[in-house]
Design a protein around this motif. Structure first.
Motif, short mmCIF file in Angstrom:
data_model
loop_
_atom_site.label_atom_id
_atom_site.label_comp_id
_atom_site.label_asym_id
_atom_site.label_seq_id
_atom_site.Cartn_x
_atom_site.Cartn_y
_atom_site.Cartn_z
N ASN A 44 -4.60 -2.78 -4.29
CA ASN A 44 -3.91 -1.66 -4.94
C ASN A 44 -4.60 -1.24 -6.23
O ASN A 44 -4.59 -0.07 -6.58
CB ASN A 44 -2.45 -2.01 -5.23
N TRP A 45 -5.16 -2.17 -6.95
CA TRP A 45 -5.86 -1.86 -8.19
C TRP A 45 -7.24 -1.25 -7.94
O TRP A 45 -7.91 -0.82 -8.87
CB TRP A 45 -6.02 -3.10 -9.05
N PRO A 81 3.41 1.21 -3.79
CA PRO A 81 2.80 0.43 -4.87
C PRO A 81 3.67 0.31 -6.12
O PRO A 81 3.68 -0.74 -6.78
CB PRO A 81 1.49 1.16 -5.16
N ALA A 98 0.82 -1.21 0.00
CA ALA A 98 0.00 0.00 0.00
C ALA A 98 0.85 1.26 0.00
O ALA A 98 0.53 2.24 -0.69
CB ALA A 98 -0.93 0.00 1.22
N GLU A 121 5.06 -3.26 -7.46
CA GLU A 121 4.82 -3.73 -8.83
C GLU A 121 6.13 -4.10 -9.52
O GLU A 121 6.23 -5.15 -10.15
CB GLU A 121 4.10 -2.64 -9.63
N GLN A 155 -2.58 -7.01 -4.28
CA GLN A 155 -2.58 -6.52 -5.66
C GLN A 155 -3.98 -6.03 -6.05
O GLN A 155 -4.13 -4.94 -6.60
CB GLN A 155 -2.11 -7.60 -6.62
#
Length: 192
Positions: A163-164, A99, A96, A103, A160
């Motif tokens: 985050n998206w 990010p 968080a 990634e 993930q």
């Protein structure tokens, strides 16, 4: 003539900062060099390819995550399940807070390049998770590596998708902690 080690560190730091401010798409060799205050050809003294530089930046991310996990475990209760929870929460918080780095750390093209050993960089963290799962796992006959791998996959999927923006939208939650706890419970059973 030996390359300047300070330059290597500046390039990696500039790339990490660029990730924080602009995201992974901004990680061009030219922009990293500009932010490090050097010519666009200077990174070639330390990194043969752009992927090598990105792998070094990702390696710094794994080191940061490892340091955060080590600090968290030092402060966690000495109960095995609590230590798994501490690791999982640090992993989710790192994803968080960082990010772009998160990634980058799991980009398949970097993992396959293998030039700077990035493929092996995350293995000590997985070995730690296996050790923690071994101590916390109910005796269900499965190897700890299988449980740890499934737990990691579930945790990674949660962070993930969080985050998206998909999980906050789908669940209405404002914090992924209940989802992280659900992943742990799914793989280690309910807390006793």
């Amino acid at each position: 003539m030996e390359p300047d080690q300070g330059l290597r560190e500046r390039l990696v730091a500039a790339g990490a900062e660029l990730l924080r401010t602009e995201g992974p798409a901004a990680l061009s060799l030219r922009e990293i060099a500009r932010r490090a205050g050097v010519s666009h050809g200077a990174p070639r003294r330390h990194f043969l390819t752009h992927l090598d530089l990105l792998a070094a930046i990702a390696g710094a991310g794994f080191a940061d995550l490892g340091d955060r996990i080590t600090a968290s475990l030092a402060a966690a209760p000495d109960r095995p399940r609590d230590r798994v929870v501490a690791l999982a929460r640090v992993y989710a918080r790192f994803a968080a807070e960082e990010p772009g780095m998160f990634e980058l750390m799991f980009r398949q093209d970097l993992l396959e390049s293998g030039n700077l050993g990035l493929r092996d960089t995350g293995l000590p963290l997985f070995a730690l998770l296996v050790d923690l799962v071994t101590a916390a796992q109910p005796d269900d006959g499965r190897p700890a590596e299988v449980t740890a791998g499934a737990l990691w996959a579930g945790l990674h999927g949660v962070v993930q998708l969080w985050n998206w923006g998909r999980l906050p939208l789908a669940t209405g939650l404002e914090d992924p902690a209940p989802l992280v706890d659900a992943v742990i419970t799914a793989h280690l059973g309910a807390a006793r």
